[in-house]
Design a protein around this motif. Sequence first.
Motif, PDB file in Angstrom:
ATOM      1  N   ARG A  34       1.276  -0.714   0.302  1.00 18.32           N
ATOM      2  CA  ARG A  34       0.237   0.028  -0.051  1.00 18.32           C
ATOM      3  C   ARG A  34       0.969   1.268  -0.093  1.00 18.32           C
ATOM      4  O   ARG A  34       0.074   2.229  -0.344  1.00 18.32           O
ATOM      5  N   ILE A  35       1.725   0.810   0.538  1.00 21.92           N
ATOM      6  CA  ILE A  35       3.005   2.516   0.473  1.00 21.92           C
ATOM      7  C   ILE A  35       4.221   1.300  -0.047  1.00 21.92           C
ATOM      8  O   ILE A  35       4.801   0.431   0.309  1.00 21.92           O
ATOM      9  N   TYR A 155      10.549  10.311  13.341  1.00 17.61           N
ATOM     10  CA  TYR A 155       9.814   9.402  13.927  1.00 17.61           C
ATOM     11  C   TYR A 155       9.880   8.603  13.171  1.00 17.61           C
ATOM     12  O   TYR A 155       9.773   9.057  11.479  1.00 17.61           O
ATOM     13  N   LEU A 156       9.517   7.172  12.521  1.00 18.62           N
ATOM     14  CA  LEU A 156      10.214   6.205  11.652  1.00 18.62           C
ATOM     15  C   LEU A 156       8.784   6.616  11.016  1.00 18.62           C
ATOM     16  O   LEU A 156       9.108   6.188   9.500  1.00 18.62           O
ATOM     17  N   TRP A 157       7.503   6.980  11.061  1.00 14.10           N
ATOM     18  CA  TRP A 157       6.958   6.975  10.339  1.00 14.10           C
ATOM     19  C   TRP A 157       7.205   8.126   8.975  1.00 14.10           C
ATOM     20  O   TRP A 157       6.843   8.446   8.430  1.00 14.10           O
ATOM     21  N   GLU A 158       8.369   9.136   9.887  1.00 12.41           N
ATOM     22  CA  GLU A 158       8.094  10.238   9.172  1.00 12.41           C
ATOM     23  C   GLU A 158       9.455  10.219   8.431  1.00 12.41           C
ATOM     24  O   GLU A 158       9.216  10.536   6.867  1.00 12.41           O
ATOM     25  N   LEU A 159      10.522   9.193   8.096  1.00 15.46           N
ATOM     26  CA  LEU A 159      11.576   8.509   7.782  1.00 15.46           C
ATOM     27  C   LEU A 159      10.422   7.728   6.658  1.00 15.46           C
ATOM     28  O   LEU A 159      10.740   8.202   5.566  1.00 15.46           O
ATOM     29  N   VAL A 160       9.448   6.766   7.061  1.00 15.04           N
ATOM     30  CA  VAL A 160       8.742   6.159   5.807  1.00 15.04           C
ATOM     31  C   VAL A 160       8.371   6.850   4.839  1.00 15.04           C
ATOM     32  O   VAL A 160       8.191   7.330   3.869  1.00 15.04           O
ATOM     33  N   GLN A 165       7.543   7.824  -3.327  1.00 10.99           N
ATOM     34  CA  GLN A 165       7.475   9.077  -4.354  1.00 10.99           C
ATOM     35  C   GLN A 165       6.173   8.732  -3.803  1.00 10.99           C
ATOM     36  O   GLN A 165       4.943   8.752  -4.051  1.00 10.99           O
ATOM     37  N   ILE A 166       5.628  10.698  -3.853  1.00 10.22           N
ATOM     38  CA  ILE A 166       4.571  11.043  -4.070  1.00 10.22           C
ATOM     39  C   ILE A 166       3.998  11.781  -5.184  1.00 10.22           C
ATOM     40  O   ILE A 166       4.850  12.916  -6.100  1.00 10.22           O
TER      41      ILE A 166
ATOM     42  N   TRP B 180      -0.610  11.221   9.428  1.00 17.80           N
ATOM     43  CA  TRP B 180      -1.415  11.748   8.805  1.00 17.80           C
ATOM     44  C   TRP B 180      -1.157  10.965   7.137  1.00 17.80           C
ATOM     45  O   TRP B 180      -2.377  10.355   6.383  1.00 17.80           O
ATOM     46  N   LYS B 181      -0.561  11.579   6.760  1.00 14.27           N
ATOM     47  CA  LYS B 181       0.241  11.649   5.408  1.00 14.27           C
ATOM     48  C   LYS B 181      -0.004  10.030   4.918  1.00 14.27           C
ATOM     49  O   LYS B 181      -0.411   9.775   3.886  1.00 14.27           O
ATOM     50  N   VAL B 182       0.638   9.522   5.470  1.00 13.68           N
ATOM     51  CA  VAL B 182       1.174   7.822   5.352  1.00 13.68           C
ATOM     52  C   VAL B 182      -0.694   7.486   5.817  1.00 13.68           C
ATOM     53  O   VAL B 182      -0.701   6.696   4.598  1.00 13.68           O
ATOM     54  N   LEU B 183      -1.623   7.472   6.815  1.00 17.61           N
ATOM     55  CA  LEU B 183      -1.892   6.376   6.798  1.00 17.61           C
ATOM     56  C   LEU B 183      -3.452   6.982   5.234  1.00 17.61           C
ATOM     57  O   LEU B 183      -4.077   6.618   4.676  1.00 17.61           O
ATOM     58  N   TYR B 184      -3.213   8.047   4.572  1.00 20.70           N
ATOM     59  CA  TYR B 184      -3.608   8.643   3.659  1.00 20.70           C
ATOM     60  C   TYR B 184      -3.427   7.658   2.284  1.00 20.70           C
ATOM     61  O   TYR B 184      -4.356   7.305   1.568  1.00 20.70           O
ATOM     62  N   LEU B 185      -2.020   7.744   2.433  1.00 14.11           N
ATOM     63  CA  LEU B 185      -1.528   7.521   1.163  1.00 14.11           C
ATOM     64  C   LEU B 185      -1.626   5.663   1.336  1.00 14.11           C
ATOM     65  O   LEU B 185      -1.756   4.944  -0.250  1.00 14.11           O
ATOM     66  N   ALA B 186      -2.102   5.287   2.331  1.00 14.16           N
ATOM     67  CA  ALA B 186      -1.840   3.584   2.299  1.00 14.16           C
ATOM     68  C   ALA B 186      -4.097   3.137   2.075  1.00 14.16           C
ATOM     69  O   ALA B 186      -3.954   2.442   2.442  1.00 14.16           O
TER      70      ALA B 186
END
Lengths: 166, 235
Positions: A34-35, A155-160, A165-166, B180-186
């Motif tokens: 999904r990502i 933060y780990l999710w910030e790194l992710v 690619q957005i 929030w952005k990760v949740l949105y993208l996923a």
Amino acid sequence: MTRSGLRKWYPESLRTFGTISVPELLVKYIKEERIKPEKSRFQGLATYHDPCNFGRKSEMEFGRGFYDEPRWIMDRCLENWVELYPNKKYQTCCGGGGGTLTTPYDRERTFYGRKKMEQIRAAGAQMFVTLCHACHGQVNDIKKTYGMEDLDVKYLWELVLECLQI
Amino acid sequence: MNKSSKIIDPGRSDRLRFAAWPHSPDDCLACGLCSSLCPASGIDGFDPRKVLRMVELGRIEELVEARWLWLCTMCSKCVVYCPMQINISDIVRSIRTLWDREKIPGDLHTGLVRALKTGNVNALSSQEFVSRMQAIADEIAAEPGFEGFTVPIDKEGANLLLTVHNKLVLRFPQDMKHLWKVLYLANEDWTITSENPEGSNWGYFNGDDPAAKILVGRIVDHMKNLKIKNLLWPE
Ligand code: SF4
Ligand code: SF4
């Protein structure tokens, strides 16, 4: 804390809904594609810090610490990262937990953090990744005192996110 | 009071008082492993082994006055190394429970009182909280790749409940965006709540179980009332 509180005071509720931790959620998203993080974003040396609550304390209270998930994610985002020593169950606390960030004892808290900062320096890391708001706040707050203002605290999710690619 | 001249009186030993505690300080070998590895050792007289000794000797009046008790992060590193498996973190927390609430340093107790009363440590009204969250969402929506981004609030039947960290709301709102952005993208089906939105639990740091229970109960209520399927552990 929420986890032990649910178990202690509302055990029946745990049968009515599921629970998941941030590192597990990120692993799930990546495995399900999904990502798709890419490793090309950062070249500098990074390191990962096990927060007490996700690691040692989780292992002691619930039988399993979240050690592998964050490392699996780090591997998917970075070519270049190293462990701090000691780590996992034997990790050294950053000094920002237990409510210390809300006490007026800033000098003491900063001094407490010296061991963590020495570890990071010894690892040669330019980026410090963690999962916990207290660790993130603490290291960011004290890094200047230790002459490490260039340390990139994430933060780990910030790194992710930054590796997508957005 | 001159503490160094205080004579230790075994008659003051008050073991019954700690009988319900998970570990007996009697077990301590005084090996000093905890003291030598604790990063807080030596700050302002703090020393985990000393805490154990003081408990053993019943010197509780001093422990519930000692500001250094709040230097311990309850990280439990000492517990992992202790050859007698004494849970020093738990003992420190149990002593904090005995503190006069008004004497707790800094914002730990006052913040908890605000959280209990208003639903959040920052004491924002639900309206103001929601409008702040929406302002952050609007900023995200203005970024390329996130057109149409909104923050789901009180969404019934959502897959995932996200609690909000009090620190981010006022001081670091930008840091709210990453997840929030990760949740949105996923393509996650998630929600936050307009009332009692927080996840971190100051009752834990304070040793205040009744308060901690109320805060955890709020999360249980969200899950039930909004029929949310999964809870993302706050921390
Ligand atoms: S490590 Fe355990 S046995 Fe050794 S001094 Fe500390 S509490 Fe006592
Ligand atoms: S739990 Fe407290 S006493 Fe033990 S190592 Fe951590 S800070 Fe020191």
